[in-house]
Scaffold this active site. Structure first.
Site, short mmCIF file in Angstrom:
data_model
loop_
_atom_site.label_atom_id
_atom_site.label_comp_id
_atom_site.label_asym_id
_atom_site.label_seq_id
_atom_site.Cartn_x
_atom_site.Cartn_y
_atom_site.Cartn_z
N PHE A 19 0.83 -1.20 0.00
CA PHE A 19 0.00 0.00 0.00
C PHE A 19 0.86 1.25 0.00
O PHE A 19 1.81 1.38 0.78
CB PHE A 19 -0.88 0.06 1.26
CG PHE A 19 -2.03 -0.89 1.27
CD1 PHE A 19 -3.25 -0.56 0.68
CD2 PHE A 19 -1.92 -2.13 1.88
CE1 PHE A 19 -4.32 -1.43 0.71
CE2 PHE A 19 -2.98 -3.02 1.91
CZ PHE A 19 -4.20 -2.67 1.33
N ASP A 20 0.50 2.20 -0.84
CA ASP A 20 0.96 3.57 -0.67
C ASP A 20 0.32 4.09 0.62
O ASP A 20 -0.66 3.51 1.11
CB ASP A 20 0.51 4.38 -1.88
CG ASP A 20 0.79 5.86 -1.76
OD1 ASP A 20 1.93 6.21 -1.39
OD2 ASP A 20 -0.12 6.66 -2.02
N LEU A 21 0.83 5.20 1.16
CA LEU A 21 0.25 5.76 2.39
C LEU A 21 -0.58 7.01 2.10
O LEU A 21 -1.81 6.99 2.21
CB LEU A 21 1.37 6.07 3.39
CG LEU A 21 0.94 6.71 4.72
CD1 LEU A 21 -0.13 5.88 5.43
CD2 LEU A 21 2.15 6.94 5.62
#
Length: 212
Positions: A7-9
């Site tokens: 996941f990107d944040l």
């Protein structure tokens, strides 16, 4: 379908708009550039050393100074101005319960990413948090962050989830498919043009893609 989800944040699990845009506005003020923070959302996602030259033509010396000013505000206050997206923690929890490996791959400095995810109670649902090193700007490129995460990925198919073209490009450069999410800061056109394998309009759609 996928055993491991990266996941990107920013713009994917949390909405960082207030803290990031304020920090950018403060950095720009130092150079006599006055911007409404609401007009600086294009800074959300990409590394600062890409955005300051792209949007303001900054030299490397100016980038270094602006980044220091940005981080001064963000480490004091801006990180607390994140807002977790409704459903983010629930999705991470349910993925863990289903036996999936969940990891973060963010261009944000790794220590700051850990601090944010711990503060908002999402860290316990993550197997690893990978971010950029503070002392190496090139390490903030999404492809390099993903490469730093891959040695910790168990066998099985892997997918990246992110909201900007940089997430898609980084995934493609490292041989991964990417799910582009539309509730963040990238448009459908941006994500499709970058080559996103899937598009999720909201967390419900993302949940269906990841959990069936």
């Amino acid at each position: 379908m996928w055993n491991t989800i990266l996941f990107d944040l920013d713009g994917t699990l949390t909405d960082p708009k207030e803290g990031i845009t304020k920090a950018v506005a403060i950095a720009l003020e130092h150079f006599g550039i006055h911007e409404d923070p609401d007009h600086l959302t294009h800074f959300i996602g990409p590394p600062l050393d890409e955005s300051f030259p792209e949007f303001y033509g900054f030299s490397q010396e100016q980038v270094d100074a602006a980044t220091e000013l940005f981080r001064d505000y963000y480490t004091r206050q801006g990180w607390r101005e994140n807002i977790p997206y409704p459903g983010a923690a629930d999705l991470l929890r349910d993925l863990k319960a289903a036996g999936r490996t969940t990891m973060i791959a963010t261009s944000k400095p790794e220590g700051m990413a850990v601090q944010i995810l711990e503060h908002f109670g999402m860290a316990p649902y993550l197997d690893r948090i990978c971010g950029a090193p503070l002392d190496k700007q090139e390490g903030a490129r999404k492809a390099n962050v993903i490469r730093s995460a891959l040695p910790f990925v168990p066998q099985g198919p892997v997918v990246m989830v992110g909201d900007r073209r940089h997430d898609v490009a980084g995934a493609r450069e490292t041989g991964l498919p990417c799910i582009g999410v539309l509730y963040g800061y990238g448009s459908r056109e941006e994500l499709e043009r970058a080559g996103a394998a899937y598009i999720a309009e909201d967390f419900q759609a993302l949940r269906r893609l990841l959990l069936g």
